[in-house]
Design an enzyme around this catalytic site. Sequence first.
Site, short mmCIF file in Angstrom:
data_model
loop_
_atom_site.label_atom_id
_atom_site.label_comp_id
_atom_site.label_asym_id
_atom_site.label_seq_id
_atom_site.Cartn_x
_atom_site.Cartn_y
_atom_site.Cartn_z
N THR A 47 0.99 -1.08 0.12
CA THR A 47 -0.02 0.00 0.10
C THR A 47 0.89 1.30 -0.07
OG1 THR A 47 -0.11 0.43 2.54
CG2 THR A 47 -1.59 -1.26 1.37
N CYS A 48 0.22 2.49 0.13
CA CYS A 48 1.00 3.83 0.10
C CYS A 48 2.15 3.79 1.30
CB CYS A 48 0.16 4.98 0.18
SG CYS A 48 -0.88 4.88 1.56
N SER A 107 -1.97 1.34 10.99
CA SER A 107 -1.94 2.33 9.95
C SER A 107 -1.45 3.51 10.49
CB SER A 107 -3.26 2.52 9.33
OG SER A 107 -3.76 1.21 8.66
N ILE A 191 -8.87 6.86 -4.00
CA ILE A 191 -8.45 8.05 -3.11
C ILE A 191 -8.79 9.46 -3.44
CG2 ILE A 191 -6.43 9.10 -2.00
CD1 ILE A 191 -5.02 6.56 -1.99
#
Length: 359
Positions: A47-48, A107, A191
């Site tokens: 993921t980012c 996260s 997003i």
Amino acid sequence: MRLWMLGTNHERASIEVRERLAFGNDDLGDGVRQLGAVAHEGVILSTCNRTEIYGLFDSDADGGEELRQFLVGARDLSASVVAATTYLHADTDAVRHLYRVSCGLDSMLLGEPQILTQVQDALATARELAAAGPVLTRLYTDALRVGKLARTTTGIARNRLSIAHAAIDLAIRELGTLAGRRVVLLGAGEIGTIAARVLRTANTADLVIVNRSASRGQALAAAVEGRFVALAGMADELADAAVVFSAVSTPEFILSQDILPILRGRRGAPLLVVDLGVPRTVDPALVDHPNIRLRTVDDLEQIADSARRSYDGEVVRVEQLIDQAVDHFDEWLGTRRAVPTICALQQHAEEIREAELER
């Protein structure tokens, strides 16, 4: 068999390292295939803000070292860099870690909703390429179930802060307000869509949606009462913009030093550029230009930390759910490991029975 996990995230590695370790849409499939040649089962979650590799290995194998060597070869990094910027978990610790990730506890943005989709996509890719077998399929399926349960039975989902929300909060902190200003949003994916919906309520004077796919960009612009502009016309929108949010996935910089001539005649404050991509989609060299204020996902951490402190009680409740789920998975895995022994005992008993009958 033993389960191993090697990973990195925003707390362990800088964005410069994370973008080199990341597996994007263009090379995730190749990475999963290579992992399948190393481990009995394998899944890559990228993921980012994180890249994590899960692998199932023989009990007598050093799965952690196998995953390190895989990452060194797949990402063309030195073993020392990989060792310094990654964390390693095995067996129950690896199970617990994935459940915490799926619940949004690990996260940058507590309880972020996008992670469930990313976990689901990681499993789907691994299954499509026959890299995820029964153990990792069960593990990831359980992780999705626990993540959904945490959001429906605790208050963790009340923190609706996503990457897009945090980026917009950052822009408002730095600019004071977005009301009456031109805002440019690059990208109409997940997003970008969330960001556009939030920006619709910010009273912007001109919300510009830039996207490669005209149909998708036009649909999003219509939904948020914005204005669609093709990628070729993007530069013309920057001269009078207050902020640009880059929420695209691209192997090349979508904003580079080519935009500098457009900004030479700019009056007032520098253009705020918020790059939400990992790998980055805005040339980091632009940070030194006087007409540009460049921010990345790492700059969102302060906003995330202030929101996290309000949910300490809910985090405890989610951890309790995770403890129960880890126990259930360990029980299932223990039963699965016992099956060959049980079958062997049954076969041995049958051989004795046949021998006695013959005698």
